[in-house]
Design a protein around this motif. Structure first.
Motif, mmCIF file in Angstrom:
data_model
loop_
_atom_site.group_PDB
_atom_site.id
_atom_site.type_symbol
_atom_site.label_atom_id
_atom_site.label_comp_id
_atom_site.label_asym_id
_atom_site.label_seq_id
_atom_site.Cartn_x
_atom_site.Cartn_y
_atom_site.Cartn_z
ATOM 1 N N ALA A 42 -2.802 0.662 4.819
ATOM 2 C CA ALA A 42 -1.922 1.728 4.345
ATOM 3 C C ALA A 42 -0.692 1.892 5.226
ATOM 4 N N SER A 62 -3.401 6.284 1.934
ATOM 5 C CA SER A 62 -4.810 6.609 1.741
ATOM 6 C C SER A 62 -4.932 7.888 0.929
ATOM 7 N N THR A 114 -5.743 2.312 -7.614
ATOM 8 C CA THR A 114 -6.538 2.904 -6.540
ATOM 9 C C THR A 114 -7.756 2.030 -6.271
ATOM 10 N N PRO A 174 0.837 -1.197 0.000
ATOM 11 C CA PRO A 174 0.000 0.000 0.000
ATOM 12 C C PRO A 174 0.871 1.245 0.000
ATOM 13 N N MET A 190 -8.888 -0.404 5.080
ATOM 14 C CA MET A 190 -7.849 0.260 4.286
ATOM 15 C C MET A 190 -6.872 1.099 5.101
ATOM 16 N N ASP A 208 -10.298 5.268 0.866
ATOM 17 C CA ASP A 208 -9.720 4.773 -0.379
ATOM 18 C C ASP A 208 -8.254 4.422 -0.141
ATOM 19 N N LEU A 209 -7.704 3.605 -1.022
ATOM 20 C CA LEU A 209 -6.326 3.162 -0.841
ATOM 21 C C LEU A 209 -5.619 3.062 -2.181
ATOM 22 N N ASP A 259 -13.381 2.978 -1.775
ATOM 23 C CA ASP A 259 -14.175 2.517 -0.645
ATOM 24 C C ASP A 259 -15.466 1.885 -1.145
#
Length: 247
Positions: A138, A103, A121, A100, A134, A108-109, A124
């Motif tokens: 991250a 965020s 990407t 990762p 997430m 979202d990640l 969510d």
């Protein structure tokens, strides 16, 4: 149809992405490495019908120890086991090393794949009710391929053929389909990367032998185990995202 994960190293991921790899071979006998009682017994590589699907297995002839998979052989009277269980029509989602990045939004990640540095990407709610937290993801560093979750996978393989054979029975054509890396062409033919002597490219059969030993360890080729040879098509995309698009 069944969905299953399958591990690939970074060079093999790049081969899949480049369209060079449409086959993979897996050692069927590794499952039994922890059973010294079976050493020296004759083995037969074969396909067994399980619930209408022909799946790969190794059968030990006259073995003193009956090994079995309760799911595929509930009687437990045969000395065989099915390590991967994939059959024609099954889908395999590729596991690879990833990490990762951080965020981009509270939920979202952004992730990056080690094999080629590609970013992706994850939004969510993209995978419904699957809660994989997430923000915590991250905070982690590189994640080994063994621990790649299904939602992070970006390559989906559909099995079109399954064979069980001795490793050294592979053809030159199948060696190329395994994704060996082309280096040059001469009047003698195509030459590929040689892991045993990087400055000396070699023809397909020898190149695949060097690759197998590079991945599986010195002497792995010489042991000539039974392997399952999977042929497949490759699609770039997460297995679940593809299913949603097709619905």
């Amino acid at each position: 149809m069944t969905d299953r994960p399958i591990l690939f190293s970074a060079p093999m991921i790049r081969a899949l992405l480049d369209g060079r790899k449409t086959q993979t071979r897996r050692d069927l006998t590794k499952t039994f490495a922890r059973y010294p009682q079976l050493e020296g017994y004759e083995t037969n590589g074969t396909l067994k019908p399980v619930d209408g699907r022909k799946v790969p297995c190794v059968e030990f002839v006259h073995s003193p120890l009956g090994l079995w998979d309760p799911e595929t052989n509930p009687g437990g009277r045969s000395g065989w086991y099915v390590p991967l269980k994939a059959a024609v029509g099954d889908r395999l989602w590729a596991r690879e090393t990833w990490r990762p990045v951080g965020s981009l939004h509270p939920w979202d990640l952004e992730i990056i794949y080690d094999a080629n540095g590609e970013h992706r990407t994850i939004k969510d709610g993209e995978f419904g009710d699957e809660d994989w937290n997430m923000p915590k993801a991250a905070e982690r560093g590189n994640v080994p391929s063994l621990f790649m979750p299904r939602w992070a996978s970006r390559l989906t393989l559909t099995v079109t053929d399954v064979r069980v054979e001795r490793l050294q029975d592979i053809s030159e054509q199948d060696c190329v389909a395994e994704g060996i890396e082309w280096v040059t062409r001469t009047s003698s033919g195509n030459f590929y990367r040689n892991f045993d002597a990087p400055d000396l490219p070699i023809m397909a059969y020898g190149a695949y032998r060097s690759l197998w030993n590079h991945i599986n360890g010195t002497g792995a080729w010489e042991s000539n185990p039974f392997v399952v040879a999977y042929t497949f098509t490759v699609q770039r995309g997460n297995i679940d995202a593809m299913s949603k698009e097709a619905a």
